[in-house]
Design an enzyme around this catalytic site. Structure first.
Site, short mmCIF file in Angstrom:
data_model
loop_
_atom_site.label_atom_id
_atom_site.label_comp_id
_atom_site.label_asym_id
_atom_site.label_seq_id
_atom_site.Cartn_x
_atom_site.Cartn_y
_atom_site.Cartn_z
N HIS A 107 -35.63 -33.47 -12.31
CA HIS A 107 -35.84 -32.43 -11.29
C HIS A 107 -36.14 -31.14 -12.02
O HIS A 107 -35.63 -30.89 -13.12
CB HIS A 107 -34.61 -32.30 -10.38
CG HIS A 107 -34.55 -33.40 -9.37
ND1 HIS A 107 -34.88 -33.21 -8.05
CD2 HIS A 107 -34.24 -34.71 -9.50
CE1 HIS A 107 -34.75 -34.36 -7.40
NE2 HIS A 107 -34.36 -35.30 -8.25
N ASN A 121 -38.23 -32.56 -7.46
CA ASN A 121 -38.54 -33.35 -8.65
C ASN A 121 -39.65 -32.66 -9.43
O ASN A 121 -40.38 -31.82 -8.91
CB ASN A 121 -39.10 -34.72 -8.23
CG ASN A 121 -38.06 -35.60 -7.62
OD1 ASN A 121 -37.66 -35.42 -6.48
ND2 ASN A 121 -37.60 -36.57 -8.38
N ARG A 177 -39.62 -40.84 -0.70
CA ARG A 177 -38.16 -41.06 -0.62
C ARG A 177 -37.40 -39.80 -1.06
O ARG A 177 -36.79 -39.12 -0.25
CB ARG A 177 -37.77 -42.28 -1.48
CG ARG A 177 -36.38 -42.83 -1.19
CD ARG A 177 -35.27 -42.08 -1.90
NE ARG A 177 -35.39 -42.09 -3.35
CZ ARG A 177 -34.65 -41.34 -4.16
NH1 ARG A 177 -33.76 -40.49 -3.67
NH2 ARG A 177 -34.84 -41.38 -5.47
N ASP A 178 -37.43 -39.46 -2.36
CA ASP A 178 -36.66 -38.32 -2.86
C ASP A 178 -37.16 -37.03 -2.20
O ASP A 178 -36.38 -36.10 -1.93
CB ASP A 178 -36.79 -38.23 -4.39
CG ASP A 178 -35.62 -37.56 -5.08
OD1 ASP A 178 -34.91 -36.78 -4.42
OD2 ASP A 178 -35.42 -37.81 -6.28
N HIS A 220 -36.17 -39.66 -14.81
CA HIS A 220 -36.28 -39.02 -13.49
C HIS A 220 -35.76 -37.59 -13.61
O HIS A 220 -34.56 -37.38 -13.77
CB HIS A 220 -35.42 -39.85 -12.51
CG HIS A 220 -35.32 -39.33 -11.11
ND1 HIS A 220 -35.93 -39.95 -10.04
CD2 HIS A 220 -34.65 -38.27 -10.58
CE1 HIS A 220 -35.63 -39.31 -8.92
NE2 HIS A 220 -34.85 -38.28 -9.22
N CYS A 239 -31.48 -34.17 -3.85
CA CYS A 239 -30.42 -34.99 -3.28
C CYS A 239 -29.59 -34.15 -2.32
O CYS A 239 -29.04 -33.11 -2.71
CB CYS A 239 -29.53 -35.54 -4.39
SG CYS A 239 -28.09 -36.41 -3.76
N1 COA Z 1 -28.17 -49.10 6.27
C1 COA Z 1 -27.86 -48.84 7.57
N2 COA Z 1 -26.65 -48.56 8.00
C2 COA Z 1 -25.66 -48.56 7.10
C3 COA Z 1 -25.90 -48.82 5.75
C4 COA Z 1 -27.21 -49.10 5.34
N3 COA Z 1 -27.52 -49.33 4.07
N4 COA Z 1 -24.73 -48.76 5.10
C5 COA Z 1 -23.79 -48.45 6.01
N5 COA Z 1 -24.36 -48.33 7.23
C6 COA Z 1 -23.73 -47.98 8.47
C7 COA Z 1 -22.60 -48.89 8.84
O1 COA Z 1 -23.08 -49.99 9.56
C8 COA Z 1 -21.72 -47.98 9.68
O2 COA Z 1 -22.29 -47.86 10.96
P1 COA Z 1 -21.38 -47.56 12.26
O3 COA Z 1 -20.76 -46.23 12.03
O4 COA Z 1 -22.37 -47.58 13.37
O5 COA Z 1 -20.39 -48.66 12.29
C9 COA Z 1 -21.88 -46.64 9.00
O6 COA Z 1 -23.13 -46.69 8.32
C10 COA Z 1 -20.77 -46.33 8.01
O7 COA Z 1 -20.64 -47.43 7.13
P2 COA Z 1 -19.75 -47.33 5.82
O8 COA Z 1 -19.84 -48.62 5.07
O9 COA Z 1 -18.38 -46.82 6.18
O10 COA Z 1 -20.57 -46.32 4.98
P3 COA Z 1 -20.23 -44.84 4.60
O11 COA Z 1 -20.16 -43.94 5.79
O12 COA Z 1 -19.07 -44.85 3.68
O13 COA Z 1 -21.56 -44.47 3.78
C11 COA Z 1 -23.40 -45.17 2.41
C12 COA Z 1 -21.91 -45.16 2.60
C13 COA Z 1 -23.70 -45.54 0.97
C14 COA Z 1 -24.04 -46.16 3.32
C15 COA Z 1 -23.96 -43.78 2.76
O14 COA Z 1 -23.19 -42.80 2.13
C16 COA Z 1 -25.40 -43.65 2.35
O15 COA Z 1 -26.28 -44.27 2.92
N6 COA Z 1 -25.68 -42.79 1.39
C17 COA Z 1 -27.01 -42.58 0.91
C18 COA Z 1 -27.03 -41.50 -0.06
C19 COA Z 1 -28.43 -41.23 -0.55
O16 COA Z 1 -29.39 -41.90 -0.26
N7 COA Z 1 -28.52 -40.16 -1.33
C20 COA Z 1 -29.74 -39.72 -1.87
C21 COA Z 1 -30.34 -40.65 -2.85
S1 COA Z 1 -29.56 -40.66 -4.41
ZN ZN Z 2 -33.88 -37.31 -7.58
#
Ligand code: COA
Ligand code: ZN
Length: 327
Positions: A224, A264, A30-31, A222, A255
């Protein structure tokens, strides 16, 4: 000096020799993979997780159920979760950022959902595109939804030791978030050093405080290795009583929404060091190193692991010709 020790409280001395057990959660799938520019084929991700399972890691963070637009490298989360072998005794964790992620993840029956938010407002907005209160509200709903199910809730608090944009994060603020999640009844909390800003004295102090104030919650650290302090921070934490660590095979990781983030702390190096310190990690180091050796081929670049290059301390070299052994 006697310190409260996580794990031992639960009578957790699996090794008949009486060595303390340390549980390592390998987060490379994942990370590690989330920041890689190449899309690692699903079958290779599954093979990586299976190799970690057979190496004896206590836990594996298999993937994340995030938006595929935010983290395209892990867009195959369902296929990976459904394809891996579930080895008895190994716990399979997935990262979940929001309710939509929980719904997707629940269908794959992980042992634990790792819910993530940052204790720094700026990093939370960069990473999750919402404020901390909005994240907390969503994560609280998830924790409540998981009550009474077989899936455990763990919360990872990113930037707990410093934020790459805001700088110092007041310790009191970190512990205020810890208390709010403790109040919800989460099983575990991970204090995450997202960009390698933690230093050993700070780690020792925060670990001791956590174990004192929240003895019933599983604490994971955790780190890095961004500034070369990763293993020093593990030593500080383990000496302060922590018994659970995230680490990443090969030292992959980072990240994508944290400027300057790098790998990490390297899991085979953590295993090697802790075993030399007489802790029982349950990991077969040769199998871990063999899995790590396959990473450069998978990713198309070298990995940070120094142990992969040097080998364990038990790997000796032939005596150069002409050297007379007088010992
Ligand atoms: N799985 C799949 N799709 C997702 C989702 C999820 N968990 N959460 C949101 N979406 C989709 C929505 O359905 C939407 O799709 P569309 O554009 O086709 O309609 C799109 O993503 C945007 O949704 P929204 O609620 O507006 O989300 P956002 O753009 O504000 O993003 C997160 C928010 C949290 C979903 C996004 O920033 C994210 O996944 N971040 C992960 C960060 C991460 O993992 N960082 C590293 C680890 S710490
Ligand atoms: Zn990390």
């Amino acid at each position: 000096m006697s310190v409260p020790v996580e794990g031992v409280v639960k009578g957790d001395r699996a090794d008949p020799s009486g060595r303390d057990r340390v549980r390592i959660n390998d987060v490379a799938p994942r990370d590690g993979l989330q920041i890689e520019p190449v899309f690692v084929p699903t079958a290779d991700k599954i093979a990586l997780v299976d190799a970690l399972s057979h190496a004896g890691y206590a836990k594996i963070e298999v993937t994340s159920f995030t938006s595929p637009k935010a983290i395209p490298a892990l867009a195959d989360a369902e296929a990976v979760m459904n394809g891996i072998e579930r080895v008895a005794g190994v716990e399979y964790v997935v990262l979940v950022p929001n309710l939509r992620g929980m719904e997707r993840a629940a269908l794959c029956a992980p042992d634990e959902m790792n819910l993530v938010m940052s204790v720094s407002e700026t990093h939370n907005r960069a990473n999750l595109r919402m404020g901390r209160e909005a994240s907390f509200a969503q994560l609280a709903d998830i924790v409540r939804a998981l009550r009474g199910t077989a899936i455990r809730a763990n919360v990872s608090l990113s930037t707990s030791f410093g934020c790459p944009m805001e700088g110092e994060v007041p310790e009191g603020e970190v512990f205020a978030w810890v208390s709010r999640f403790a109040g919800l009844g989460v099983a575990g909390i991970s204090l995450c050093d997202t960009t390698g800003m933690a230093s050993p004295a700070q780690v020792a102090r925060m670990t001791a405080r956590f174990l004192r104030e929240h003895p019933g919650i599983m604490l994971t650290l955790h780190f890095h290795n961004t500034r070369g302090m990763g293993l020093a921070n593990i030593v500080a934490a383990v000496q302060a009583g922590a018994r659970r660590f995230d680490a990443s095979l090969g030292g992959l990781g980072g990240c994508p929404y944290a400027p300057g983030a790098t790998g990490n702390v390297c899991s085979e190096e953590v295993v090697h060091m802790l075993e030399l310190m007489d802790f029982d990690t349950g990991v077969d180091l040769d199998l871990a190193l063999a899995a790590s050796a396959r990473l450069p081929g998978l990713l198309g670049h070298d990995v940070p692991s120094q142990l992969l290059k040097a080998g364990p301390v038990t790997r000796l070299h032939p005596v150069p010709e002409g050297v007379v052994n007088v010992g």
